[in-house]
Motif scaffolding. Structure first.
Motif, PDB file in Angstrom:
ATOM      1  N   HIS A 180     109.909 -15.349 -37.471  1.00 46.09           N
ATOM      2  CA  HIS A 180     109.752 -13.900 -37.440  1.00 46.09           C
ATOM      3  C   HIS A 180     108.860 -13.487 -36.268  1.00 46.09           C
ATOM      4  O   HIS A 180     107.886 -14.175 -35.940  1.00 46.09           O
ATOM      5  N   PRO A 181     109.170 -12.351 -35.611  1.00 43.83           N
ATOM      6  CA  PRO A 181     108.388 -11.932 -34.440  1.00 43.83           C
ATOM      7  C   PRO A 181     106.884 -11.828 -34.687  1.00 43.83           C
ATOM      8  O   PRO A 181     106.082 -12.187 -33.811  1.00 43.83           O
ATOM      9  N   THR A 182     106.474 -11.344 -35.854  1.00 43.48           N
ATOM     10  CA  THR A 182     105.046 -11.218 -36.128  1.00 43.48           C
ATOM     11  C   THR A 182     104.380 -12.584 -36.195  1.00 43.48           C
ATOM     12  O   THR A 182     103.284 -12.789 -35.641  1.00 43.48           O
ATOM     13  N   ALA A 183     105.040 -13.542 -36.847  1.00 39.00           N
ATOM     14  CA  ALA A 183     104.483 -14.894 -36.930  1.00 39.00           C
ATOM     15  C   ALA A 183     104.513 -15.586 -35.569  1.00 39.00           C
ATOM     16  O   ALA A 183     103.554 -16.275 -35.191  1.00 39.00           O
ATOM     17  N   SER A 184     105.592 -15.416 -34.806  1.00 41.14           N
ATOM     18  CA  SER A 184     105.668 -16.068 -33.497  1.00 41.14           C
ATOM     19  C   SER A 184     104.597 -15.524 -32.558  1.00 41.14           C
ATOM     20  O   SER A 184     103.991 -16.277 -31.789  1.00 41.14           O
ATOM     21  N   ALA A 185     104.334 -14.213 -32.618  1.00 44.63           N
ATOM     22  CA  ALA A 185     103.278 -13.631 -31.788  1.00 44.63           C
ATOM     23  C   ALA A 185     101.925 -14.246 -32.131  1.00 44.63           C
ATOM     24  O   ALA A 185     101.129 -14.565 -31.235  1.00 44.63           O
ATOM     25  N   PHE A 186     101.662 -14.435 -33.433  1.00 42.73           N
ATOM     26  CA  PHE A 186     100.395 -15.046 -33.841  1.00 42.73           C
ATOM     27  C   PHE A 186     100.266 -16.474 -33.310  1.00 42.73           C
ATOM     28  O   PHE A 186      99.244 -16.842 -32.719  1.00 42.73           O
ATOM     29  N   PHE A 187     101.284 -17.294 -33.512  1.00 40.55           N
ATOM     30  CA  PHE A 187     101.184 -18.692 -33.096  1.00 40.55           C
ATOM     31  C   PHE A 187     101.096 -18.826 -31.574  1.00 40.55           C
ATOM     32  O   PHE A 187     100.387 -19.696 -31.062  1.00 40.55           O
TER      33      PHE A 187
ATOM     34  N   ARG B 236      78.696 -11.070 -29.868  1.00 45.80           N
ATOM     35  CA  ARG B 236      77.713 -10.413 -30.738  1.00 45.80           C
ATOM     36  C   ARG B 236      77.350  -9.028 -30.230  1.00 45.80           C
ATOM     37  O   ARG B 236      77.208  -8.082 -31.015  1.00 45.80           O
ATOM     38  N   SER B 237      77.211  -8.894 -28.919  1.00 44.00           N
ATOM     39  CA  SER B 237      76.781  -7.608 -28.362  1.00 44.00           C
ATOM     40  C   SER B 237      77.932  -6.621 -28.181  1.00 44.00           C
ATOM     41  O   SER B 237      77.699  -5.415 -28.087  1.00 44.00           O
ATOM     42  N   ARG B 238      79.194  -7.118 -28.121  1.00 42.54           N
ATOM     43  CA  ARG B 238      80.320  -6.232 -27.863  1.00 42.54           C
ATOM     44  C   ARG B 238      81.425  -6.437 -28.898  1.00 42.54           C
ATOM     45  O   ARG B 238      82.609  -6.456 -28.559  1.00 42.54           O
ATOM     46  N   PHE B 239      81.022  -6.553 -30.133  1.00 43.25           N
ATOM     47  CA  PHE B 239      81.985  -6.822 -31.194  1.00 43.25           C
ATOM     48  C   PHE B 239      83.067  -5.755 -31.258  1.00 43.25           C
ATOM     49  O   PHE B 239      84.267  -6.066 -31.323  1.00 43.25           O
ATOM     50  N   TRP B 240      82.677  -4.489 -31.256  1.00 42.81           N
ATOM     51  CA  TRP B 240      83.660  -3.420 -31.424  1.00 42.81           C
ATOM     52  C   TRP B 240      84.562  -3.279 -30.201  1.00 42.81           C
ATOM     53  O   TRP B 240      85.724  -2.863 -30.319  1.00 42.81           O
ATOM     54  N   PHE B 241      84.046  -3.629 -29.031  1.00 44.69           N
ATOM     55  CA  PHE B 241      84.892  -3.649 -27.841  1.00 44.69           C
ATOM     56  C   PHE B 241      86.004  -4.676 -28.006  1.00 44.69           C
ATOM     57  O   PHE B 241      87.191  -4.370 -27.796  1.00 44.69           O
ATOM     58  N   PHE B 242      85.649  -5.903 -28.399  1.00 43.38           N
ATOM     59  CA  PHE B 242      86.656  -6.945 -28.565  1.00 43.38           C
ATOM     60  C   PHE B 242      87.593  -6.631 -29.735  1.00 43.38           C
ATOM     61  O   PHE B 242      88.790  -6.955 -29.678  1.00 43.38           O
ATOM     62  N   ALA B 243      87.058  -6.005 -30.787  1.00 41.81           N
ATOM     63  CA  ALA B 243      87.909  -5.641 -31.911  1.00 41.81           C
ATOM     64  C   ALA B 243      88.953  -4.606 -31.483  1.00 41.81           C
ATOM     65  O   ALA B 243      90.126  -4.702 -31.867  1.00 41.81           O
ATOM     66  N   SER B 244      88.539  -3.629 -30.681  1.00 45.10           N
ATOM     67  CA  SER B 244      89.484  -2.605 -30.209  1.00 45.10           C
ATOM     68  C   SER B 244      90.542  -3.219 -29.311  1.00 45.10           C
ATOM     69  O   SER B 244      91.746  -2.954 -29.472  1.00 45.10           O
TER      70      SER B 244
ATOM     71  N   PHE C  92      88.104 -13.456 -21.486  1.00 46.17           N
ATOM     72  CA  PHE C  92      89.458 -13.915 -21.775  1.00 46.17           C
ATOM     73  C   PHE C  92      89.519 -14.658 -23.112  1.00 46.17           C
ATOM     74  O   PHE C  92      90.435 -14.449 -23.916  1.00 46.17           O
ATOM     75  N   VAL C  93      88.541 -15.507 -23.385  1.00 47.13           N
ATOM     76  CA  VAL C  93      88.537 -16.268 -24.639  1.00 47.13           C
ATOM     77  C   VAL C  93      88.458 -15.326 -25.835  1.00 47.13           C
ATOM     78  O   VAL C  93      89.243 -15.437 -26.789  1.00 47.13           O
ATOM     79  N   TYR C  94      87.533 -14.384 -25.815  1.00 49.38           N
ATOM     80  CA  TYR C  94      87.358 -13.505 -26.978  1.00 49.38           C
ATOM     81  C   TYR C  94      88.458 -12.453 -27.068  1.00 49.38           C
ATOM     82  O   TYR C  94      88.787 -11.998 -28.169  1.00 49.38           O
ATOM     83  N   ARG C  95      89.025 -12.094 -25.927  1.00 49.03           N
ATOM     84  CA  ARG C  95      90.210 -11.233 -25.947  1.00 49.03           C
ATOM     85  C   ARG C  95      91.336 -11.928 -26.696  1.00 49.03           C
ATOM     86  O   ARG C  95      91.993 -11.335 -27.560  1.00 49.03           O
ATOM     87  N   LEU C  96      91.565 -13.198 -26.402  1.00 45.83           N
ATOM     88  CA  LEU C  96      92.598 -13.965 -27.087  1.00 45.83           C
ATOM     89  C   LEU C  96      92.245 -14.202 -28.547  1.00 45.83           C
ATOM     90  O   LEU C  96      93.102 -14.108 -29.436  1.00 45.83           O
ATOM     91  N   LEU C  97      90.981 -14.521 -28.807  1.00 43.56           N
ATOM     92  CA  LEU C  97      90.562 -14.830 -30.176  1.00 43.56           C
ATOM     93  C   LEU C  97      90.742 -13.626 -31.101  1.00 43.56           C
ATOM     94  O   LEU C  97      91.318 -13.748 -32.197  1.00 43.56           O
ATOM     95  N   PHE C  98      90.269 -12.465 -30.686  1.00 46.00           N
ATOM     96  CA  PHE C  98      90.378 -11.283 -31.543  1.00 46.00           C
ATOM     97  C   PHE C  98      91.832 -10.841 -31.690  1.00 46.00           C
ATOM     98  O   PHE C  98      92.235 -10.377 -32.758  1.00 46.00           O
ATOM     99  N   THR C  99      92.619 -11.004 -30.630  1.00 46.06           N
ATOM    100  CA  THR C  99      94.046 -10.702 -30.737  1.00 46.06           C
ATOM    101  C   THR C  99      94.704 -11.615 -31.765  1.00 46.06           C
ATOM    102  O   THR C  99      95.507 -11.164 -32.599  1.00 46.06           O
ATOM    103  N   SER C 100      94.368 -12.898 -31.715  1.00 39.84           N
ATOM    104  CA  SER C 100      94.940 -13.859 -32.677  1.00 39.84           C
ATOM    105  C   SER C 100      94.536 -13.526 -34.106  1.00 39.84           C
ATOM    106  O   SER C 100      95.347 -13.654 -35.036  1.00 39.84           O
ATOM    107  N   LEU C 101      93.289 -13.105 -34.301  1.00 41.04           N
ATOM    108  CA  LEU C 101      92.831 -12.762 -35.650  1.00 41.04           C
ATOM    109  C   LEU C 101      93.616 -11.575 -36.210  1.00 41.04           C
ATOM    110  O   LEU C 101      94.046 -11.597 -37.373  1.00 41.04           O
ATOM    111  N   PHE C 102      93.797 -10.541 -35.397  1.00 42.93           N
ATOM    112  CA  PHE C 102      94.573  -9.389 -35.865  1.00 42.93           C
ATOM    113  C   PHE C 102      96.021  -9.784 -36.134  1.00 42.93           C
ATOM    114  O   PHE C 102      96.633  -9.337 -37.115  1.00 42.93           O
ATOM    115  N   LEU C 103      96.600 -10.621 -35.283  1.00 44.43           N
ATOM    116  CA  LEU C 103      97.973 -11.070 -35.498  1.00 44.43           C
ATOM    117  C   LEU C 103      98.088 -11.902 -36.770  1.00 44.43           C
ATOM    118  O   LEU C 103      99.108 -11.833 -37.466  1.00 44.43           O
TER     119      LEU C 103
END
Length: 313
Positions: free
Chosen positions: A61-68, A93-101, A208-219
């Motif tokens: 499924h596209p949602t699962a493939s995007a996550f993996f 720690r200092s930019r949590f909401w930035f990475f979450a957005s 780049f690492v935290y951009r990918l990490l937070f994206t993966s968590l939301f996915l």
């Protein structure tokens, strides 16, 4: 530090001007060859985004493939950053909401683009995806209060008209695929504006690492919440590893490397060639080709992007 002064001295003591001209010509030619090679590689991997999504569609499924895919890229980049000792916890720690957005916007954009290829061919999707340049331009006007000159306005109008030409298929599945691509592109452009405004001063690997990490968590939450999170089989895993490595890690590395070589306007104009590659590969792999209406609309989008960026230059 000592190499540059030594090289300068060596140039001064060379008595034959022809030797100096030959040296300069050699280095210029070598640099041009490297630049062409990097841009060729970037065009190839950049054009494969929707093709990879289409290849994954029958397997997961596209949602699962995007996550993996994003999870694979996160692990690879995190391991590299850790090995280079350039991974720090302080930014998250200092930019949590930035990475979450940023993570939410990219995750939503990725799910929409992966889902769209069930309704629209990858070549048309790639052309329509270039409207991100126009969305970014409009965001700069309404959010950052920048002004457009006449050429930029004309290019933006032409590209928007092209997007409407592609999208207007009353009752057809192409319409839904086009709308999903436009929504995905808008979200990605919004993420770019957020990063430009609040993340430009951050070390690249940390970002780049935290951009990918937070994206993966939301996915992960998207896939688990929708009930589509299933463990892939071995052939699917091999494809996911390929897509994560090429479409995320290698693609973005080449993107940022070439961005440092050219002004952003020239860089964007060159990347308007990627839909041409996507159309050719899509025809070869899936036997699909954009219709006349899609080609006309796509040509208007690409022409508008070129006009906007030439005006910006």
């Amino acid at each position: 530090m000592s190499e540059k002064p030594e090289g300068a001295v060596a140039e001064k003591v060379s008595v034959d001007p022809a030797i100096r001209r030959a040296k300069r010509g050699f280095h210029t030619e070598a640099w041009s060859s490297q630049t062409y090679a990097l841009f060729t590689a970037l065009l190839l991997v950049d054009s494969f985004h929707y093709i990879f999504a289409r290849l994954l569609l029958p397997h997961i499924h596209p949602t699962a493939s995007a996550f993996f895919v994003l999870a694979v890229a996160t692990v690879e980049v995190a391991v590299f950053a850790g090995a280079q000792r350039q991974l720090h916890w302080q930014p998250v720690r200092s930019r949590f909401w930035f990475f979450a957005s940023v993570g939410f916007l990219i995750a939503a954009a990725t799910v929409l683009s992966y889902s769209a290829v069930a309704f629209i061919d990858p070549g048309t999707a790639s052309m329509l995806g270039k409207t991100g340049i126009i969305f970014g331009l409009l965001l700069s006007v309404f959010w950052l209060r920048e002004r457009l000159n006449r050429m930029q306005s004309a290019g933006a109008v032409l590209a928007v008209a092209g997007a409407l030409v592609i999208s207007y298929h009353p009752g057809a599945v192409v319409q839904w695929g086009a709308l999903l691509i436009l929504a995905s592109t808008l979200l990605y452009a919004l993420h770019t504006a957020v990063v430009k405004r609040w993340g430009s001063d951050m070390p690249f690997l940390d970002f780049f690492v935290y951009r990918l990490l937070f994206t993966s968590l939301f996915l992960f939450f998207f896939a688990a919440g929708s009930g589509h999170l299933v463990w892939p089989d071995t052939p699917t895993w091999l494809l996911l590893l390929l897509v994560g490595s090429v479409d995320v890690v290698i693609s973005r590395a080449l993107y940022y490397q070439t961005l440092r070589m050219f002004p952003m306007s020239i860089h964007t104009i060159i990347l308007t060639l990627s839909p041409v590659v996507a159309i050719a590969v899509s025809l070869l792999l899936f036997g699909t080709f954009p219709g006349v209406q899609e080609l006309i609309g796509g040509g208007m989008v690409l022409a508008g992007v070129v006009i906007v960026n030439r005006a910006r230059a």
